[in-house]
Design a protein around this motif. Structure first.
Motif, PDB file in Angstrom:
ATOM      1  N   TYR A  37      -3.654   1.556  -4.879  1.00 27.52           N
ATOM      2  CA  TYR A  37      -3.410   2.998  -4.944  1.00 27.52           C
ATOM      3  C   TYR A  37      -1.936   3.293  -4.695  1.00 27.52           C
ATOM      4  CZ  TYR A  37      -8.197   4.805  -5.338  1.00 27.52           C
ATOM      5  OH  TYR A  37      -9.449   5.153  -5.798  1.00 27.52           O
ATOM      6  N   GLY A  38      -1.349   2.564  -3.748  1.00 24.42           N
ATOM      7  CA  GLY A  38       0.060   2.794  -3.444  1.00 24.42           C
ATOM      8  C   GLY A  38       0.962   2.433  -4.600  1.00 24.42           C
ATOM      9  N   LYS A  39       0.757   1.263  -5.197  1.00 16.27           N
ATOM     10  CA  LYS A  39       1.585   0.805  -6.320  1.00 16.27           C
ATOM     11  C   LYS A  39       1.463   1.740  -7.519  1.00 16.27           C
ATOM     12  CE  LYS A  39       1.139  -4.094  -5.060  1.00 16.27           C
ATOM     13  NZ  LYS A  39       0.487  -5.382  -5.441  1.00 16.27           N
ATOM     14  N   LYS A  40       0.250   2.277  -7.736  1.00 17.31           N
ATOM     15  CA  LYS A  40       0.018   3.173  -8.878  1.00 17.31           C
ATOM     16  C   LYS A  40       0.363   4.629  -8.561  1.00 17.31           C
ATOM     17  CE  LYS A  40      -3.661   0.278 -10.826  1.00 17.31           C
ATOM     18  NZ  LYS A  40      -5.101   0.183 -11.157  1.00 17.31           N
ATOM     19  N   SER A  45      -5.171   0.577   6.816  1.00 18.59           N
ATOM     20  CA  SER A  45      -5.208   0.713   5.353  1.00 18.59           C
ATOM     21  C   SER A  45      -4.327   1.866   4.892  1.00 18.59           C
ATOM     22  CB  SER A  45      -6.641   0.935   4.878  1.00 18.59           C
ATOM     23  OG  SER A  45      -7.454  -0.179   5.178  1.00 18.59           O
ATOM     24  N   GLY A  46      -4.339   2.955   5.645  1.00 20.66           N
ATOM     25  CA  GLY A  46      -3.500   4.098   5.301  1.00 20.66           C
ATOM     26  C   GLY A  46      -2.017   3.762   5.363  1.00 20.66           C
ATOM     27  N   GLU A  47      -1.627   2.960   6.346  1.00 19.95           N
ATOM     28  CA  GLU A  47      -0.227   2.555   6.478  1.00 19.95           C
ATOM     29  C   GLU A  47       0.181   1.622   5.335  1.00 19.95           C
ATOM     30  OE1 GLU A  47      -0.258   0.881  10.369  1.00 19.95           O
ATOM     31  OE2 GLU A  47       0.085   2.827  11.383  1.00 19.95           O
ATOM     32  N   LEU A  48      -0.738   0.725   4.929  1.00 22.80           N
ATOM     33  CA  LEU A  48      -0.461  -0.149   3.791  1.00 22.80           C
ATOM     34  C   LEU A  48      -0.265   0.674   2.517  1.00 22.80           C
ATOM     35  CD1 LEU A  48      -3.030  -3.040   4.391  1.00 22.80           C
ATOM     36  CD2 LEU A  48      -0.542  -3.225   4.493  1.00 22.80           C
ATOM     37  N   TRP A  49      -1.110   1.685   2.339  1.00 22.16           N
ATOM     38  CA  TRP A  49      -0.983   2.556   1.170  1.00 22.16           C
ATOM     39  C   TRP A  49       0.367   3.268   1.171  1.00 22.16           C
ATOM     40  CZ3 TRP A  49      -0.233   7.870   1.534  1.00 22.16           C
ATOM     41  CH2 TRP A  49      -0.174   8.550   0.311  1.00 22.16           C
ATOM     42  N   LEU A  50       0.752   3.833   2.305  1.00 15.28           N
ATOM     43  CA  LEU A  50       2.003   4.584   2.385  1.00 15.28           C
ATOM     44  C   LEU A  50       3.203   3.690   2.093  1.00 15.28           C
ATOM     45  CD1 LEU A  50       3.394   7.274   3.019  1.00 15.28           C
ATOM     46  CD2 LEU A  50       3.486   6.562   5.431  1.00 15.28           C
ATOM     47  N   ASP A  51       3.188   2.493   2.651  1.00 16.04           N
ATOM     48  CA  ASP A  51       4.299   1.562   2.416  1.00 16.04           C
ATOM     49  C   ASP A  51       4.401   1.203   0.933  1.00 16.04           C
ATOM     50  OD1 ASP A  51       6.387  -0.343   3.479  1.00 16.04           O
ATOM     51  OD2 ASP A  51       5.010  -1.793   2.566  1.00 16.04           O
ATOM     52  N   ALA A  52       3.263   0.916   0.303  1.00 14.85           N
ATOM     53  CA  ALA A  52       3.276   0.587  -1.125  1.00 14.85           C
ATOM     54  C   ALA A  52       3.658   1.798  -1.963  1.00 14.85           C
ATOM     55  CB  ALA A  52       1.908   0.062  -1.545  1.00 14.85           C
ATOM     56  N   PRO A  55      -3.693  12.552   1.590  1.00 17.50           N
ATOM     57  CA  PRO A  55      -2.677  11.825   2.375  1.00 17.50           C
ATOM     58  C   PRO A  55      -3.325  10.687   3.168  1.00 17.50           C
ATOM     59  CG  PRO A  55      -3.218  13.883   3.465  1.00 17.50           C
ATOM     60  CD  PRO A  55      -3.942  13.896   2.143  1.00 17.50           C
ATOM     61  N   TYR A  56      -3.462   9.532   2.529  1.00 18.51           N
ATOM     62  CA  TYR A  56      -4.241   8.444   3.111  1.00 18.51           C
ATOM     63  C   TYR A  56      -3.651   7.907   4.407  1.00 18.51           C
ATOM     64  CZ  TYR A  56      -6.484   8.533  -1.463  1.00 18.51           C
ATOM     65  OH  TYR A  56      -7.152   8.927  -2.589  1.00 18.51           O
ATOM     66  N   ASN A  57      -2.372   8.126   4.633  1.00 18.63           N
ATOM     67  CA  ASN A  57      -1.794   7.692   5.906  1.00 18.63           C
ATOM     68  C   ASN A  57      -2.333   8.510   7.082  1.00 18.63           C
ATOM     69  OD1 ASN A  57      -0.223   9.661   4.397  1.00 18.63           O
ATOM     70  ND2 ASN A  57       1.169   9.712   6.144  1.00 18.63           N
ATOM     71  N   HIS A  58      -3.093   9.565   6.779  1.00 17.21           N
ATOM     72  CA  HIS A  58      -3.745  10.358   7.833  1.00 17.21           C
ATOM     73  C   HIS A  58      -5.272  10.242   7.759  1.00 17.21           C
ATOM     74  CE1 HIS A  58      -0.057  12.277   9.176  1.00 17.21           C
ATOM     75  NE2 HIS A  58       0.258  12.544   7.911  1.00 17.21           N
ATOM     76  N   GLU A 112      -7.274  -3.955   2.223  1.00 13.58           N
ATOM     77  CA  GLU A 112      -5.891  -4.153   1.799  1.00 13.58           C
ATOM     78  C   GLU A 112      -5.713  -3.942   0.294  1.00 13.58           C
ATOM     79  OE1 GLU A 112      -4.198  -7.794   3.133  1.00 13.58           O
ATOM     80  OE2 GLU A 112      -4.852  -7.541   5.215  1.00 13.58           O
ATOM     81  N   TRP A 113      -6.608  -4.527  -0.506  1.00  8.10           N
ATOM     82  CA  TRP A 113      -6.423  -4.502  -1.951  1.00  8.10           C
ATOM     83  C   TRP A 113      -6.386  -3.085  -2.492  1.00  8.10           C
ATOM     84  CZ3 TRP A 113      -9.425  -2.604  -5.961  1.00  8.10           C
ATOM     85  CH2 TRP A 113      -8.982  -2.943  -7.248  1.00  8.10           C
ATOM     86  N   GLN A 114      -7.365  -2.256  -2.125  1.00  2.38           N
ATOM     87  CA  GLN A 114      -7.410  -0.893  -2.644  1.00  2.38           C
ATOM     88  C   GLN A 114      -6.209  -0.082  -2.164  1.00  2.38           C
ATOM     89  OE1 GLN A 114     -10.437   1.876  -1.214  1.00  2.38           O
ATOM     90  NE2 GLN A 114     -10.809   2.556  -3.318  1.00  2.38           N
ATOM     91  N   ALA A 115      -5.846  -0.255  -0.900  1.00  3.02           N
ATOM     92  CA  ALA A 115      -4.704   0.479  -0.354  1.00  3.02           C
ATOM     93  C   ALA A 115      -3.425   0.154  -1.127  1.00  3.02           C
ATOM     94  CB  ALA A 115      -4.533   0.144   1.127  1.00  3.02           C
ATOM     95  N   LEU A 116      -3.198  -1.127  -1.396  1.00  2.78           N
ATOM     96  CA  LEU A 116      -2.001  -1.541  -2.130  1.00  2.78           C
ATOM     97  C   LEU A 116      -2.052  -1.087  -3.581  1.00  2.78           C
ATOM     98  CD1 LEU A 116      -1.537  -5.146  -0.664  1.00  2.78           C
ATOM     99  CD2 LEU A 116      -0.176  -3.109  -0.153  1.00  2.78           C
TER     100      LEU A 116
END
Length: 444
Positions: free
Chosen positions: A249-252, A433-440, A258-261, A243-247
């Protein structure tokens, strides 16, 4: 610092007081150029020694500024012997009013775990069945022999070649699990003999480096699934994990891929390429860069043996393609087995948990069966292996019920899954994790 120490009773000569330290002071010494750690309430300055540490400077550095007692006991067979190296590094001890553990780590869990380890010792669970490991080595050599005999008898057609490649990939996978046993010092009582056989198995049977493996793998065991400390989760921006890395990367707004894939392209660049592309290159370059000539000689002996055996069947170029196809097959086996226990668990920054809790947070088990044990090299008992890394793998199932009971007592989840479920969870965790990244990435 400087609270003094007790003088021995009956001493006629005045003893020099032992300096004492508080945790607040010790925790400041956690830099590469300034490393202190605590073992059994004794404070050691390991700054200079860490560069000569046989396990590498990083693994000892991961515990700088905190209590390292259980990690120290877990990794070393002869505590009296390694204790001699600690004596010159002793600079003081914890102040009497300070707890033995830092950062609020659970003293009760730690006490219970140490009692559990004592029980395991009393049950002789650290005693090796040497016939077990002899048979493992023998079945690897038998597979190597069958591969050569198959080509000698049936020729180098497509079908014999494919069958032989699968046999050799199986041999390589099993040699990988076997070198893991020797690398963890879990076969012989003497560390030296484990090191010698480890170099033979990983070097001559696999063409890899024992020192490279030690420096990398012990970091993983010391701080599993901890970013910046566990090299096994250093994904080089190819994947986002947990979760932490995904969020982050997303916030930054980081989008190297394309991590959601990632749960889809994992099949293309994860299992197929890790060993033949990344590990094979990294191992060779590391041996040369570090001038590790002993390991390089062992690795060369593997390649000489392989090409001497298979060039007569395929020629130089064909033998090279054949080798990489074997690595390609082995890589799938290795990645799925090693990731089913870890990538699905918590992956985060260091929360400085006690040894027992930290290992349970990062590992899970796969159900026992003869096939699962053989297929995974007993890494289906990953929880027990991480808690007791020097325990021979054939005894891990014996301590498992006691570990499970201790988890129940302290309300810690003990995860155990069927093999197929564990493998599928790798994909689902990457997808999550990919979905968390995309959302962030889109909304934060």
């Amino acid at each position: 610092m400087g609270k003094g120490g007790n003088q021995g009773e009956g001493n006629t000569e005045r003893e020099v007081p032992m300096p004492t330290f508080r945790w607040e002071e010790i925790q400041k010494h956690n830099l590469r150029t300034d490393r202190w750690l605590v073992i059994d309430r004794k404070v050691y300055n390991v700054t200079k020694w860490s560069q000569r540490h046989p396990g590498g400077h990083r693994v000892i550095g991961h515990y700088s500024g905190e209590d390292a007692t259980d990690a120290f006991r877990a990794f070393h067979l002869d505590l009296d012997f390694v204790g001699k190296f600690l004596k010159p590094l002793l600079i003081g001890e914890l102040a009497p009013e300070e707890p033995s553990l830092d950062r609020g780590k659970s003293s009760q869990i730690t006490e219970d775990f140490r009692a559990l380890k004592k029980t395991a010792e009393d049950m002789n669970l650290f005693k090796t069945n040497h016939l077990f490991f002899f048979l493992l080595l023998a079945h690897i050599i038998v597979m190597e022999s069958i591969a050569w005999l198959s080509l000698s008898y049936f020729g180098n057609g497509w079908i014999p070649t494919l069958i032989t490649a699968f046999v050799l990939a199986t041999s390589q996978a099993q040699a990988g699990w076997l070198q893991h046993d020797y690398g963890h010092l879990s076969v012989y009582k003497k560390s030296r003999w484990n090191h010698i056989v480890h170099k033979f198995v990983i070097g001559h049977l696999k063409g890899a480096s024992a020192n490279w493996w030690n420096h990398r793998h012990f970091q993983h065991h010391a701080k599993p699934n901890i970013f910046h400390k566990d090299p096994d989760i250093k994904s080089l921006h190819v994947f986002v994990l947990g979760e932490w890395q995904a969020l982050e990367y997303g916030k930054k707004k980081l989008k190297y891929l394309p991590y959601n894939h990632q749960h889809e392209y994992f099949f293309l660049i994860g299992p197929p390429l890790l060993i033949p592309m990344y590990f094979q290159y990294q191992i060779i370059m590391t041996m040369i860069k570090r001038r590790d000539w002993v390991d390089l000689a062992w690795a060369i002996s593997y390649y000489v043996r392989f090409f001497y055996t298979y060039i007569p069947f395929y020629g130089i170029l064909g033998a090279l393609v054949f080798l990489n196809f074997i690595r390609f097959l082995e890589s799938h086996w290795f990645v799925w087995v090693t990731q089913m226990n870890h990538i699905v668990m918590e992956i985060d920054l260091d929360h400085y948990r006690d040894w027992f809790s930290s290992q349970l947070a990062a590992t899970c088990n796969v159900e026992q069966s003869f096939f699962n044990d053989w297929f995974s090299g007993h890494l289906n008992f990953q929880i027990e292996h991480h808690l007791f890394p020097t325990m021979p793998r054939h005894n891990l199932h014996k301590i498992a019920p006691l570990v499970k009971s201790l988890c129940t007592k302290h309300g810690i989840e003990y995860q155990e899954k069927p093999l197929l479920r564990a493998l599928l969870d790798i994909v689902s965790s990457l997808k999550k994790s990919g979905e968390l990244w995309l959302d962030a990435y889109l909304h934060k």
